[in-house]
Design a protein around this motif. Structure first.
Motif, PDB file in Angstrom:
ATOM      1  N   GLY A 144       0.818  -1.211   0.000  1.00 26.64           N
ATOM      2  CA  GLY A 144       0.000   0.000   0.000  1.00 26.64           C
ATOM      3  C   GLY A 144       0.850   1.259   0.000  1.00 26.64           C
ATOM      4  O   GLY A 144       0.546   2.233  -0.694  1.00 26.64           O
ATOM      5  N   SER A 145       1.938   1.235   0.749  1.00 28.06           N
ATOM      6  CA  SER A 145       2.827   2.409   0.761  1.00 28.06           C
ATOM      7  C   SER A 145       3.512   2.580  -0.595  1.00 28.06           C
ATOM      8  O   SER A 145       3.735   3.708  -1.041  1.00 28.06           O
ATOM      9  N   ARG A 146       3.817   1.491  -1.272  1.00 32.84           N
ATOM     10  CA  ARG A 146       4.381   1.592  -2.625  1.00 32.84           C
ATOM     11  C   ARG A 146       3.378   2.224  -3.583  1.00 32.84           C
ATOM     12  O   ARG A 146       3.758   3.013  -4.454  1.00 32.84           O
ATOM     13  N   LEU A 147       2.091   1.892  -3.415  1.00 31.48           N
ATOM     14  CA  LEU A 147       1.074   2.505  -4.269  1.00 31.48           C
ATOM     15  C   LEU A 147       1.043   4.023  -4.092  1.00 31.48           C
ATOM     16  O   LEU A 147       0.925   4.764  -5.064  1.00 31.48           O
ATOM     17  N   VAL A 148       1.180   4.467  -2.858  1.00 31.92           N
ATOM     18  CA  VAL A 148       1.140   5.915  -2.594  1.00 31.92           C
ATOM     19  C   VAL A 148       2.441   6.590  -2.997  1.00 31.92           C
ATOM     20  O   VAL A 148       2.443   7.562  -3.750  1.00 31.92           O
ATOM     21  N   TYR A 149       3.559   6.071  -2.522  1.00 35.27           N
ATOM     22  CA  TYR A 149       4.829   6.777  -2.683  1.00 35.27           C
ATOM     23  C   TYR A 149       5.505   6.562  -4.040  1.00 35.27           C
ATOM     24  O   TYR A 149       6.229   7.431  -4.495  1.00 35.27           O
ATOM     25  N   GLU A 150       5.268   5.422  -4.671  1.00 35.20           N
ATOM     26  CA  GLU A 150       5.908   5.172  -5.978  1.00 35.20           C
ATOM     27  C   GLU A 150       4.970   5.419  -7.155  1.00 35.20           C
ATOM     28  O   GLU A 150       5.428   5.779  -8.231  1.00 35.20           O
ATOM     29  N   HIS A 151       3.661   5.204  -6.924  1.00 34.99           N
ATOM     30  CA  HIS A 151       2.706   5.350  -8.035  1.00 34.99           C
ATOM     31  C   HIS A 151       1.765   6.530  -7.837  1.00 34.99           C
ATOM     32  O   HIS A 151       0.937   6.787  -8.706  1.00 34.99           O
ATOM     33  N   ALA A 152       1.840   7.208  -6.706  1.00 32.67           N
ATOM     34  CA  ALA A 152       1.026   8.404  -6.405  1.00 32.67           C
ATOM     35  C   ALA A 152      -0.471   8.128  -6.438  1.00 32.67           C
ATOM     36  O   ALA A 152      -1.264   8.967  -6.828  1.00 32.67           O
ATOM     37  N   VAL A 153      -0.881   6.927  -5.994  1.00 39.78           N
ATOM     38  CA  VAL A 153      -2.302   6.600  -5.923  1.00 39.78           C
ATOM     39  C   VAL A 153      -2.927   7.376  -4.774  1.00 39.78           C
ATOM     40  O   VAL A 153      -2.439   7.343  -3.645  1.00 39.78           O
ATOM     41  N   GLY A 154      -3.999   8.066  -5.055  1.00 41.19           N
ATOM     42  CA  GLY A 154      -4.718   8.829  -4.034  1.00 41.19           C
ATOM     43  C   GLY A 154      -4.026  10.120  -3.627  1.00 41.19           C
ATOM     44  O   GLY A 154      -4.426  10.738  -2.652  1.00 41.19           O
ATOM     45  N   VAL A 155      -3.011  10.500  -4.354  1.00 39.58           N
ATOM     46  CA  VAL A 155      -2.268  11.716  -4.026  1.00 39.58           C
ATOM     47  C   VAL A 155      -2.843  12.870  -4.842  1.00 39.58           C
ATOM     48  O   VAL A 155      -3.088  12.741  -6.036  1.00 39.58           O
ATOM     49  N   GLU A 156      -3.058  13.989  -4.184  1.00 37.10           N
ATOM     50  CA  GLU A 156      -3.601  15.167  -4.868  1.00 37.10           C
ATOM     51  C   GLU A 156      -2.455  15.937  -5.522  1.00 37.10           C
ATOM     52  O   GLU A 156      -1.421  16.150  -4.914  1.00 37.10           O
ATOM     53  N   ALA A 157      -2.672  16.348  -6.757  1.00 36.07           N
ATOM     54  CA  ALA A 157      -1.652  17.120  -7.474  1.00 36.07           C
ATOM     55  C   ALA A 157      -1.564  18.528  -6.889  1.00 36.07           C
ATOM     56  O   ALA A 157      -2.571  19.159  -6.630  1.00 36.07           O
TER      57      ALA A 157
END
Length: 149
Positions: free
Chosen positions: A134-147
């Protein structure tokens, strides 16, 4: 950093899955501590606490995972990520074990030893692997991250 992938299951721009997942994770990791408390002391308080922690962890985990599943199905860029599928499969395995653990505690006369403790430890291990993905999804793929603008 890659272009952010917004969440579909969100309030405003705040994804719901990462908001809700902390509670069941804390409950299921706390379950290991309550099981060890029971093993070391024999105090039935720890068995009762374990039943509640297992229930909160399992039912809360299914709720949070349902919101994650909405993102997996609804957002094509998330569906295309192998990491997302691995995260989802491990989460389903972990929640199946957590649910079995709760049911076994609810129905059994001696719910902790040996199977309750084994299931709690295996669930905790799967939580660590699932959280890492899950952390890889956020930090490496920017899933759920606001631009940022």
């Amino acid at each position: 950093m890659p272009e952010p992938i917004p969440s579909f299951a969100a309030l405003g721009s705040h994804p719901l899955h990462p908001m809700l997942i902390h509670f069941p994770v804390a409950a299921l990791l706390g379950l290991v501590a309550s099981d060890l408390g029971y093993v070391l002391s024999g105090d039935p308080f720890w068995a009762r606490a374990g039943l509640w922690l297992a229930g909160v962890g399992a039912f809360g985990g299914w709720l949070a995972s349902g919101l994650g599943l909405i993102d997996l199905i609804a957002v094509r860029r998330i569906r295309c990520l192998m990491t997302a599928w691995c995260h989802a499969v491990l989460a389903m395995m972990m929640l199946s074990l957590a649910s079995l653990n709760w049911l076994q505690r609810y129905l059994a006369a001696e719910p902790i030893l040996p199977w309750g403790l084994y299931l709690s430890l295996l669930t905790a291990l799967l939580i660590l692997l699932t959280a890492w993905l899950g952390s890889r999804l956020v930090y490496e793929h920017a899933v759920g991250v606001e631009a940022k603008e």
